[in-house]
Design an enzyme around this catalytic site. Structure first.
Site, short mmCIF file in Angstrom:
data_model
loop_
_atom_site.label_atom_id
_atom_site.label_comp_id
_atom_site.label_asym_id
_atom_site.label_seq_id
_atom_site.Cartn_x
_atom_site.Cartn_y
_atom_site.Cartn_z
N GLY A 101 1.10 -1.66 -0.06
CA GLY A 101 -0.23 0.44 -0.09
C GLY A 101 0.86 1.15 0.04
CG ASP A 328 2.11 -0.77 10.45
OD1 ASP A 328 1.01 -0.65 10.14
OD2 ASP A 328 3.06 0.08 9.88
NE ARG A 359 -1.41 -6.12 9.22
CZ ARG A 359 -0.35 -5.15 8.60
NH1 ARG A 359 -0.42 -3.91 9.91
NH2 ARG A 359 0.10 -5.48 8.19
#
Ligand code: S3P
EC number: 2.5.1.19
Length: 445
Positions: A101, A328, A359
Site C-alpha cells: 500500500g 503496524d 487486522r
C-alpha cells in the site's frame, strides 16, 4: 509477490532463551521514500541499508519504469540517479506494487504531479484496499483516474496533472500515506501545498524532503496535530541516505524476547523517531525491560541500540491517540497482551481494518484459535491476559506478513506449538525473519 506458489506453513514451538545481537532490516517507510525522492532529485542518491524486501523492490522497479536509474551496488547499497521534480517519463509497463500500500500510494502522489499516465496494479490484498483516500486529494490537484476497478480500487489508471494545483488539505484520517501522496504531488505544483492532520502521523517524508533541499515547514495544530507546508517546484538535490533498522520489524524479536523466559536480546540501530515508538512506550507501561543506548541520528532520524530482557507484563489501556505511532504494531502487541497478567484494552483501531488484511478481525482470530480470550468492541480490541497462551492453533495469515510473524512469535512461549498457514508474505518486509530468529534461539520447524 507470487500468489500462485504453494503455501509454506511453519510451526513455532516453546523455545529456550533468546539471546545475542541482531540487526533487523532497514526501515520500510524510509526505504520507499529514499527511492522515490532519489528519483525526483537531480544527481545521485546513495542509499545504504535499504530494505531489500519485495515491497521496496517493487517501488525500485516502478522508479525505473518512470525513468530513473536505480542500481544495486552491493548488499543493501543502492544508487538512484533521478530525473528531477516533474520529470517522470511515461511508463511503458504497468506499475505493479504487489502487496505494498505504501509504495503504491506514494508513487500515485509522485505521478499525479507529472503529465503522464500510469497503470497501478497489485496483488489480491492490495486490490481490496481503499484508494479513494489518496485519489480524492490528488483529483483536487488536477490528476484524473481514467479507469479503475469498482470503488476506485486497483487496477487503475492515473493521469497526472499538466498544471498541478497546490492545495490545503485536511486529512480525514491520520495517515502518512495520504499526507505523503499530497506532498509528493505538491512538489510539482507552483506555490505552497499544505497538509493538516489532526493526529500527527510518521514524518519521514517531511524529514527526507528537508534533507533533499525542499522548503517545508511543520507547525503544531491543535493538541496532537500538525500543519505541514511545502513550497512547490524546489530543485531537489540527490543526497546520501542511511536507512536505520525498522522499529516495526524490531517489534517481533523484541516481543519474543519479552515473553520467552530468560531472554536477553540486543537489537542494533533501531530507528526511534517518536512518531514510530508507540509500541515501546506501551510495552514499558506494561512492565517491559527495554534499555536504550548508542543513541545516534542521521538526517533527522534518531536511532538507538535496544537491550530487551524477558519481563513479567501486566495489562494496560492504550489510548486511541497513540495509534498513529504504532499502527503496524497492534498485532504483536496483542501477543504481548495475551502473555501479560490482566486485561489490555487497545482503543481506536478503525484503521487496522484497511491494512494488508482486516487486522482487527485477524488479530482476534489469531488469539482465539490459540485459546486466548479476546473481544472486539466497536474499534477497540480487548485481550484478556492470563500470563500464558495455550496455543495449538492454526493461524490464517490472509496475505499479511505481520500476522505471520506475530503468530510465530506467539508460539515461542505457548503451551502447545502455533502453526501459520503461509510464511511467504514475510518476504515483503522482513526477508530474513526466519533465519534471524532461529539464530537468536527460536524453534521454528
Ligand atoms: C506507512 C504508513 C502507515 C503504515 C504503513 C507505512 C508509510 O499507513 O501502516 O505500513 O510508510 O507511510 P497509513 O499512513 O495509511 O496509516
Amino acid at each position: 509477490m507470487s500468489t500462485s506458489t504453494a503455501p509454506t506453513p511453519l510451526e513455532s514451538s516453546a523455545s529456550g532463551p533468546l539471546s545475542g545481537t541482531i540487526r533487523v532490516p532497514g526501515d520500510k517507510s524510509i526505504s520507499h521514500r529514499a527511492l522515490i525522492l532519489g528519483a525526483l532529485s537531480v544527481g545521485e542518491t546513495r542509499i545504504s541499508g535499504l530494505l531489500e524486501g519485495e515491497d521496496v523492490l517493487n517501488t525500485a522497479k516502478s522508479m525505473r519504469a518512470l525513468g530513473a536509474k536505480v542500481e544495486r551496488t552491493g548488499a543493501f547499497a543502492w544508487i538512484v540517479k533521478g530525473v528531477g521534480v516533474g520529470g517522470f517519463a511515461q511508463p511503458s509497463e504497468t506499475l505493479d506494487f504487489g502487496n505494498s500500500g505504501t509504495g503504491c500510494r506514494l508513487v500515485m502522489g509522485a505521478v499525479a504531479g507529472c503529465p503522464i499516465s500510469a497503470v497501478f496494479e497489485g496483488d489480491a490484498s492490495l486490490r481490496s484496499r481503499p484508494m479513494r483516500r489518496i485519489l480524492d486529494p490528488l483529483a483536487l490537484m488536477g490528476a484524473k483516474v481514467t479507469a479503475s476497478a469498482e470503488g476506485g480500487k486497483l487496477p487503475l489508471t492515473l493521469q497526472g496533472a499538466s498544471n498541478p494545483v497546490p492545495i490545503e488539505y485536511r486529512t480525514p484520517v491520520a495517515s502518512a500515506q495520504i499526507k505523503s501522496a499530497v506532498l509528493l504531488a505538491g512538489l510539482a505544483a507552483p506555490g505552497v501545498t499544505t497538509v493538516i492532520e489532526q493526529e500527527a502521523s510518521r514524518d519521514h517524508t517531511e524529514l527526507m524532503l528537508k534533507h533533499f533541499g525542499a522548503a517545508i515547514v511543520t507547525t503544531p495544530e491543535g493538541t496532537h496535530g500538525r500543519r505541514i507546508a511545502l513550497t512547490g517546484q524546489p530543485e531537489l538535490a540527490g543526497a546520501p541516505v542511511i536507512v536505520p533498522a525498522d522499529p516495526s520489524s524490531a517489534a517481533f524479536p523484541l516481543v519474543a524476547a519479552l515473553i520467552v523466559d530468560g531472554s536477553d536480546l540486543v537489537l542494533s540501530d533501531v530507528m526511534t523517531n517518536p512518531l514510530r515508538t508507540g509500541l515501546f512506550t506501551t510495552l514499558r507501561e506494561m512492565g517491559a525491560s527495554i534499555e536504550e543506548d548508542d543513541v545516534r541520528g542521521d538526517a533527522g532520524e534518531p536511532m538507538a541500540r535496544l537491550r530487551v530482557r524477558a519481563s513479567k507484563l501486566r495489562g494496560v489501556v492504550v489510548p486511541p491517540e497513540r495509534a498513529p505511532s504504532m499502527i503496524d504494531e497492534y498485532l504483536v502487541l496483542a501477543v504481548a497482551a495475551a502473555y501479560a497478567e490482566g486485561t489490555t484494552v487497545m482503543r481506536g483501531l478503525h484503521e487496522l481494518r484497511v491494512k494488508e488484511s482486516d487486522r482487527l478481525e485477524a488479530t482476534a482470530a489469531m488469539l482465539r484459535v490459540n485459546g486466548v480470550k479476546v473481544e472486539i468492541s466497536g474499534d477497540d480490541l480487548i485481550v484478556e491476559g492470563r500470563g500464558h497462551v495455550p496455543g495449538g492453533g492454526l493461524v490464517a495469515t490472509h496475505m499479511d506478513h505481520r500476522i505471520a510473524m506475530s503468530a510465530l512469535v506467539m508460539g515461542l512461549a505457548s503451551d502447545k506449538p502455533v502453526t501459520v498457514d503461509d510464511t511467504a508474505f514475510i518476504a515483503t518486509s522482513f526477508p530474513d525473519f526466519i533465519p534471524l530468529m532461529r539464530g537468536a534461539g527460536a524453534d521454528f520447524a
